[in-house]
Design a protein around this motif. Structure first.
Motif, PDB file in Angstrom:
ATOM      1  N   ALA A  48       0.868  -1.182   0.000  1.00 55.03           N
ATOM      2  CA  ALA A  48       0.000   0.000   0.000  1.00 55.03           C
ATOM      3  C   ALA A  48       0.903   1.229   0.000  1.00 55.03           C
ATOM      4  O   ALA A  48       2.035   1.191   0.494  1.00 55.03           O
ATOM      5  N   ILE A  49       0.401   2.310  -0.540  1.00 51.24           N
ATOM      6  CA  ILE A  49       1.132   3.577  -0.543  1.00 51.24           C
ATOM      7  C   ILE A  49       0.486   4.503   0.476  1.00 51.24           C
ATOM      8  O   ILE A  49      -0.737   4.704   0.461  1.00 51.24           O
ATOM      9  N   LEU A  50       1.286   5.048   1.362  1.00 51.21           N
ATOM     10  CA  LEU A  50       0.809   6.005   2.360  1.00 51.21           C
ATOM     11  C   LEU A  50       1.110   7.423   1.886  1.00 51.21           C
ATOM     12  O   LEU A  50       2.229   7.731   1.493  1.00 51.21           O
ATOM     13  N   VAL A  51       0.090   8.267   1.921  1.00 49.33           N
ATOM     14  CA  VAL A  51       0.226   9.664   1.520  1.00 49.33           C
ATOM     15  C   VAL A  51      -0.206  10.537   2.691  1.00 49.33           C
ATOM     16  O   VAL A  51      -1.392  10.549   3.047  1.00 49.33           O
ATOM     17  N   PRO A  52       0.716  11.238   3.349  1.00 48.76           N
ATOM     18  CA  PRO A  52       0.321  12.130   4.444  1.00 48.76           C
ATOM     19  C   PRO A  52      -0.696  13.167   3.958  1.00 48.76           C
ATOM     20  O   PRO A  52      -0.558  13.727   2.857  1.00 48.76           O
ATOM     21  N   ASP A  53      -1.729  13.410   4.754  1.00 46.62           N
ATOM     22  CA  ASP A  53      -2.788  14.352   4.378  1.00 46.62           C
ATOM     23  C   ASP A  53      -2.327  15.774   4.674  1.00 46.62           C
ATOM     24  O   ASP A  53      -2.393  16.250   5.805  1.00 46.62           O
ATOM     25  N   THR A  54      -1.876  16.449   3.632  1.00 41.04           N
ATOM     26  CA  THR A  54      -1.417  17.837   3.763  1.00 41.04           C
ATOM     27  C   THR A  54      -2.462  18.826   3.268  1.00 41.04           C
ATOM     28  O   THR A  54      -2.212  20.027   3.244  1.00 41.04           O
TER      29      THR A  54
END
Length: 323
Positions: free
Chosen positions: A275-281
């Motif tokens: 899975a790819i984690l993308v910080p919520d900016t």
């Protein structure tokens, strides 16, 4: 030569080379209801054999590869993967011999309804946790056996028992790894601690000892995330990169990562293996990321390896995943 004739020819050629073996071709339902044609070669009296899938070999034959060359490769694969010493014949009878290597993986519920009727499972959002037995075959290759309902009947255990062992075993047998998409964490894979954690001897019956190892693993992973990395994307998987998306369920893992980055986390299920984690900016919306996941699934990911057609959001405040 038609595909069905190709299958018959391959089986006949393998049978000629191994007259003391039972050679059979049967259809195998894989993940997401993908059906493949598998060839098995068994010794007399044996119930165990590696399955060698033939579908891709037909494409190679159609492109000009010689039949004898294909059979040579099949024979070599069989010789390299005979597992008589690696998994005992009484596997299906003795639960005490397999319980410490029962682990879980995540699959798409809607795409696997047929399989889910025959296996123990636990619903997780729109996904399902299913269980399998994993064993080493040497040269960093592992074999697996999907746990089915008839195994539970033979062992005299229920789904709750299987789930309890799998939840304890999986993070230890398949430790998590996380790699920055910008490769700023390459040294992470060289961690001596993680190499040690892959040692089969790491498993113990002591629950306290297992919990301590899990906490150490998660701390090591989280502490290697640069504090300034809240605008980066990360690939989250396990060390074998095999059904690694299951690490999303490891206790405290997402929470600790989110706390380190001081952000909620978007989760892009790029396949069943990661899975790819993308910080919520604030830069992305969940629906935009879901459209991206659907497009990639259609153009880049084999059907058998697709996990979900939408993105998820992990919220720090309540520790929940939603979509």
């Amino acid at each position: 030569m038609s595909y069905q004739m190709f299958l018959k020819h391959i089986a006949a050629l393998v049978d000629q080379r191994m007259p003391d073996r039972t050679v059979e071709i049967h259809q195998v339902q894989k993940n997401n209801s993908v059906v493949l044609d598998g060839l098995t070669i068994r010794k007399p009296g044996s119930r165990i054999s590696p399955t060698i899938y033939l579908n891709s070999y037909y494409d190679e034959y159609d492109a000009g590869r010689d039949l004898d060359d294909i059979v040579d490769e099949i024979s070599m694969i069989y010789e390299q993967n005979q597992n008589d010493e690696m998994i005992e014949e009484d596997f299906f009878q003795d639960f005490s011999k397999v319980r410490r290597k029962i682990v879980y993986k995540l699959v798409n519920t809607a795409l696997n309804r047929g399989m889910l009727r025959n296996v123990p499972s636990v619903p997780v959002l729109d996904l399902s946790m299913v269980f399998y037995y994993i064993f080493d075959m040497g040269d960093d290759v592992c074999g697996t056996v999907l746990i089915q309902n008839h195994h539970l009947e033979s062992w005299g255990v229920d789904e709750t028992v299987i789930c309890r062992y799998a939840k304890r075993n999986t993070p230890l047998v398949l430790p998590p790894t996380m790699i920055s998409m910008d490769s700023v964490m390459k040294d992470f894979l060289e961690s001596a601690f993680y190499r040690q954690m892959m040692d089969a001897d790491v498993l113990r019956e002591s629950g306290d000892n297992d919990q301590e190892k899990l906490e150490q693993m998660i701390s090591l992973l989280v502490e290697r995330i640069p504090l300034e990395a809240d605008h980066e994307m990360f690939v989250l998987t396990n060390q074998r990169k095999y059904f690694g998306a299951a690490v999303l369920l490891y206790p405290e893992l997402l929470k600790r990562i989110a706390e380190r980055l001081d952000r909620d986390l978007y989760i892009l299920p790029s396949s069943v293996h990661e899975a790819i984690l993308v910080p919520d900016t604030g830069e992305f919306m969940l629906e935009d990321l879901s459209r991206f996941v659907r497009r990639v699934n259609l153009t880049e990911v084999e059907k058998e390896e697709r996990l979900s057609n939408h993105a998820y959001l992990f919220r720090r405040k309540d520790g929940c995943i939603s979509f």
